[in-house]
Design a protein around this motif. Structure first.
Motif, PDB file in Angstrom:
ATOM      1  N   LYS A   1      44.886  31.600  45.964  1.00  0.00           N
ATOM      2  CA  LYS A   1      44.127  32.194  44.862  1.00  0.00           C
ATOM      3  C   LYS A   1      45.048  32.903  43.872  1.00  0.00           C
ATOM      4  CE  LYS A   1      39.823  32.895  47.440  1.00  0.00           C
ATOM      5  NZ  LYS A   1      38.820  33.871  47.901  1.00  0.00           N
ATOM      6  N   HIS A   2      46.017  33.638  44.390  1.00  0.00           N
ATOM      7  CA  HIS A   2      46.954  34.335  43.500  1.00  0.00           C
ATOM      8  C   HIS A   2      47.778  33.337  42.682  1.00  0.00           C
ATOM      9  CE1 HIS A   2      46.687  38.037  46.305  1.00  0.00           C
ATOM     10  NE2 HIS A   2      45.990  38.255  45.213  1.00  0.00           N
ATOM     11  N   ARG A   3      48.176  32.241  43.321  1.00  0.00           N
ATOM     12  CA  ARG A   3      48.949  31.228  42.606  1.00  0.00           C
ATOM     13  C   ARG A   3      48.130  30.634  41.470  1.00  0.00           C
ATOM     14  NH1 ARG A   3      49.534  25.866  45.605  1.00  0.00           N
ATOM     15  NH2 ARG A   3      47.731  25.409  44.299  1.00  0.00           N
ATOM     16  N   ILE A   4      46.862  30.357  41.746  1.00  0.00           N
ATOM     17  CA  ILE A   4      45.981  29.791  40.716  1.00  0.00           C
ATOM     18  C   ILE A   4      45.803  30.767  39.563  1.00  0.00           C
ATOM     19  CG2 ILE A   4      43.529  29.278  40.289  1.00  0.00           C
ATOM     20  CD1 ILE A   4      43.541  27.651  42.854  1.00  0.00           C
ATOM     21  N   LEU A   5      45.612  32.037  39.880  1.00  0.00           N
ATOM     22  CA  LEU A   5      45.442  33.030  38.819  1.00  0.00           C
ATOM     23  C   LEU A   5      46.715  33.158  37.982  1.00  0.00           C
ATOM     24  CD1 LEU A   5      43.406  35.095  37.671  1.00  0.00           C
ATOM     25  CD2 LEU A   5      44.599  36.822  39.000  1.00  0.00           C
ATOM     26  N   ASN A   6      47.869  33.133  38.634  1.00  0.00           N
ATOM     27  CA  ASN A   6      49.136  33.218  37.897  1.00  0.00           C
ATOM     28  C   ASN A   6      49.306  32.031  36.951  1.00  0.00           C
ATOM     29  OD1 ASN A   6      49.955  35.628  39.041  1.00  0.00           O
ATOM     30  ND2 ASN A   6      51.044  34.640  40.722  1.00  0.00           N
TER      31      ASN A   6
ATOM     32  N   LEU B   1      38.178  30.828  43.426  1.00  0.00           N
ATOM     33  CA  LEU B   1      38.292  32.279  43.597  1.00  0.00           C
ATOM     34  C   LEU B   1      37.092  32.872  44.323  1.00  0.00           C
ATOM     35  CD1 LEU B   1      39.831  33.429  40.187  1.00  0.00           C
ATOM     36  CD2 LEU B   1      40.991  32.826  42.313  1.00  0.00           C
ATOM     37  N   ALA B   2      35.947  32.223  44.186  1.00  0.00           N
ATOM     38  CA  ALA B   2      34.731  32.731  44.844  1.00  0.00           C
ATOM     39  C   ALA B   2      34.633  32.305  46.302  1.00  0.00           C
ATOM     40  CB  ALA B   2      33.499  32.247  44.087  1.00  0.00           C
ATOM     41  N   SER B   3      35.476  31.365  46.710  1.00  0.00           N
ATOM     42  CA  SER B   3      35.378  30.812  48.070  1.00  0.00           C
ATOM     43  C   SER B   3      36.070  31.691  49.104  1.00  0.00           C
ATOM     44  CB  SER B   3      36.001  29.417  48.113  1.00  0.00           C
ATOM     45  OG  SER B   3      36.052  28.934  49.436  1.00  0.00           O
ATOM     46  N   THR B   4      35.444  31.799  50.262  1.00  0.00           N
ATOM     47  CA  THR B   4      36.058  32.529  51.384  1.00  0.00           C
ATOM     48  C   THR B   4      36.938  31.613  52.229  1.00  0.00           C
ATOM     49  OG1 THR B   4      34.099  32.085  52.749  1.00  0.00           O
ATOM     50  CG2 THR B   4      34.138  34.164  51.531  1.00  0.00           C
TER      51      THR B   4
ATOM     52  N   VAL C   1      47.366  42.954  46.835  1.00  0.00           N
ATOM     53  CA  VAL C   1      47.921  42.854  45.485  1.00  0.00           C
ATOM     54  C   VAL C   1      46.920  43.407  44.477  1.00  0.00           C
ATOM     55  CG1 VAL C   1      48.821  41.298  43.716  1.00  0.00           C
ATOM     56  CG2 VAL C   1      49.215  40.789  46.133  1.00  0.00           C
ATOM     57  N   ASN C   2      47.410  44.324  43.617  1.00  0.00           N
ATOM     58  CA  ASN C   2      46.610  44.843  42.515  1.00  0.00           C
ATOM     59  C   ASN C   2      46.791  43.877  41.350  1.00  0.00           C
ATOM     60  OD1 ASN C   2      45.648  46.256  40.243  1.00  0.00           O
ATOM     61  ND2 ASN C   2      46.052  48.217  41.227  1.00  0.00           N
ATOM     62  N   VAL C   3      45.865  42.940  41.224  1.00  0.00           N
ATOM     63  CA  VAL C   3      46.024  41.835  40.282  1.00  0.00           C
ATOM     64  C   VAL C   3      46.072  42.317  38.838  1.00  0.00           C
ATOM     65  CG1 VAL C   3      44.898  39.780  39.356  1.00  0.00           C
ATOM     66  CG2 VAL C   3      45.042  40.112  41.818  1.00  0.00           C
ATOM     67  N   ALA C   4      45.185  43.239  38.455  1.00  0.00           N
ATOM     68  CA  ALA C   4      45.180  43.732  37.076  1.00  0.00           C
ATOM     69  C   ALA C   4      46.515  44.395  36.731  1.00  0.00           C
ATOM     70  CB  ALA C   4      44.034  44.717  36.883  1.00  0.00           C
ATOM     71  N   LYS C   5      47.048  45.138  37.669  1.00  0.00           N
ATOM     72  CA  LYS C   5      48.349  45.791  37.456  1.00  0.00           C
ATOM     73  C   LYS C   5      49.448  44.748  37.262  1.00  0.00           C
ATOM     74  CE  LYS C   5      51.702  48.448  40.161  1.00  0.00           C
ATOM     75  NZ  LYS C   5      51.897  49.184  41.425  1.00  0.00           N
ATOM     76  N   GLU C   6      49.441  43.714  38.075  1.00  0.00           N
ATOM     77  CA  GLU C   6      50.477  42.677  37.976  1.00  0.00           C
ATOM     78  C   GLU C   6      50.394  41.935  36.646  1.00  0.00           C
ATOM     79  OE1 GLU C   6      53.029  42.319  40.095  1.00  0.00           O
ATOM     80  OE2 GLU C   6      52.149  44.116  40.996  1.00  0.00           O
ATOM     81  N   ILE C   7      49.168  41.725  36.156  1.00  0.00           N
ATOM     82  CA  ILE C   7      49.026  41.088  34.843  1.00  0.00           C
ATOM     83  C   ILE C   7      49.537  42.029  33.759  1.00  0.00           C
ATOM     84  CG2 ILE C   7      47.351  40.240  33.149  1.00  0.00           C
ATOM     85  CD1 ILE C   7      45.701  39.169  35.477  1.00  0.00           C
TER      86      ILE C   7
END
Length: 450
Positions: A275-280, A265-268, A309-315
């Motif tokens: 990254k989104h897939r990993i978080l999901n 997640l910290a990598s550019t 994507v608003n990640v907190a909202k999606e969670i």
């Protein structure tokens, strides 16, 4: 294919060819025939430049009478025929030029041009193979020709050769993806990547390609082996962590999964979709293993500035759908904290989740604040009115609901809810007739809806 070539020959070269032939004649004839040849040749060039191809060809025919074995004249004739779209004669002229002088690259290019224009790609392959010894860049054309003639095996072999020798290009990578999507070439590509890794174990891209190849084939064990080898050879590689993360989750190793996730997640270097897939995936893991929820919260910070994507909202919506209202509210609040603007959907979801928990005071307070921001949004009036009814502030509820009803347009469900809440407000105020009026309206709308 390559951009078509402009065939430019320096006049002095052509005249040099003519001089070689004329050197074998008598001195008196050199001047006469030489001058005539020059005049005719320059006339052909001039006529071609103004697109008078017929006149140019007439002049070139006269040149041939003076020098019948001059390959350059056949080449010039080929160009005129090509520009005139007389492909049969163009091919014949270029072919005649190659028969006289097979070591001139441009004569072969002329033949290639005709094949390209007539879409005779199989013959074009034969011609390009004649050009490559003079100009290796034509291997790029050969890749495209193999693709056009459905010779994917030859195309893949040549793509891999060029990738190794001159580096990758976007077009070749596109072709490669197309070939590998067919499936039957994946084993040969895997073998090729293994060879490349053995030859150059510090080249990260080959490991990544092999990991993706195995992953796409659901060969996760093989993908993990490559990821571990990548981590060993290139410890700083973030791509190894992408694959290892999944392995840690499968083994229920949450601590190492968190470490890999944070590195990714910290990598550019890593695409946001990955990254989104990993978080999901970690969200699902944390939902089953609540001790890792704090790590999930920290991970959200990596997505603060993600415009897509608003990640907190999606969670929050994830927990909302599971009817875990307190968790949903927590992430909706975090979403609003991270955003500089009010998000309509997040606000409505927050109001609904709090209503489900019967937390009417914060609902009433927030809904009234939102009315100031969105004075024409009827759903905020509804939540404010409903919450005040529940707080037994019936007069306030009635005033808010009557004001908001004016903004309800083509939303029958919301209109029904407004009428029910107005009935409740008038009931609380002791106005039985108004109570019945609004309840009857709600019932009528329900019947119409059916």
């Amino acid at each position: 294919m390559k951009k078509k070539w402009a065939f430019i020959f320096v006049s002095s070269v052509l005249l040099c060819n003519a001089t070689i032939v004329l050197a074998q004649t008598e001195p008196e004839e050199i001047k006469v025939d030489g001058d005539k040849f020059q005049d005719l040749f320059y006339e052909s060039i001039f006529q071609k430049s103004i697109e008078n191809y017929d006149k140019s060809l007439v002049a070139l025919e006269q040149c041939l009478k003076l020098q019948p074995n001059n390959s350059t004249i056949y080449f010039e004739m080929g160009k005129n025929y090509l520009y005139s779209k007389d492909y049969k004669n163009a091919y014949s002229a270029f072919e005649h030029a190659t028969q006289i002088d097979s070591n001139n690259k441009w004569f072969w290019v002329g033949l290639y041009d005709v094949c390209y224009e007539t879409k005779d790609f199989n013959q074009a392959i034969n011609i390009v193979n004649k050009i490559i010894p003079f100009d290796a860049e034509y291997k790029e054309d050969l890749v495209s020709l193999y693709m056009a003639t459905k010779q994917q095996d030859k195309a893949l072999a040549l793509i891999n050769e060029l990738n190794e020798k001159v580096g990758k290009t976007e077009r070749r990578e596109m072709y490669k993806m197309e070939i590998l999507s067919e499936g039957k070439y994946e084993n040969s590509e895997a073998d090729n990547l293994k060879v490349l890794i053995d030859k150059n174990p510090k080249e990260e891209s080959n490991y990544i390609a092999l990991i993706f190849l195995y992953s796409n084939n659901n060969e996760e064990d093989k993908a993990q082996e490559v990821a571990k080898k990548l981590e060993k050879e290139i410890p700083e590689s973030v791509w190894a962590q992408v694959s290892l993360f999944k392995n840690y989750l499968d083994k229920n190793d949450g601590a190492n999964a968190v470490k890999s996730m944070n590195i990714v997640l910290a990598s550019t270097k890593i695409d946001s979709k990955i990254k989104h897939r990993i978080l999901n995936e970690f969200l699902l893991f944390a939902n089953a293993s609540p001790q890792f929820v704090p790590d999930l919260d920290k991970a959200i910070d990596y997505f603060k500035n993600d415009p897509k994507v608003n990640v907190a909202k999606e969670i929050g919506k994830f927990y909302h759908n599971k009817r875990e209202w307190e968790k949903a509210i927590k992430y909706y609040s975090l979403s609003e904290k991270n955003s500089s603007e009010v998000d309509l959907e997040t606000s409505l979801l927050w109001l609904q989740a709090n209503t489900e928990l019967k937390q009417f005071e914060p609902v009433a307070k927030k809904a009234m604040a939102l009315i100031d921001t969105y004075p024409a949004e009827p759903q905020f009036y509804y939540y404010a009115g409903m919450a005040n009814n529940q707080l037994q502030l019936y007069k306030k509820a009635k005033d808010i609901l009557e004001m908001g009803m004016d903004y309800v347009v083509e939303n029958k469900n919301l209109e029904i809810n407004f009428n029910i809440q107005l009935g409740e407000a008038y009931s609380g105020l002791g106005d039985a007739s108004k109570k019945e009026l609004y309840f009857n309206k709600a019932n009528q709308l329900l019947k119409e809806k059916k």
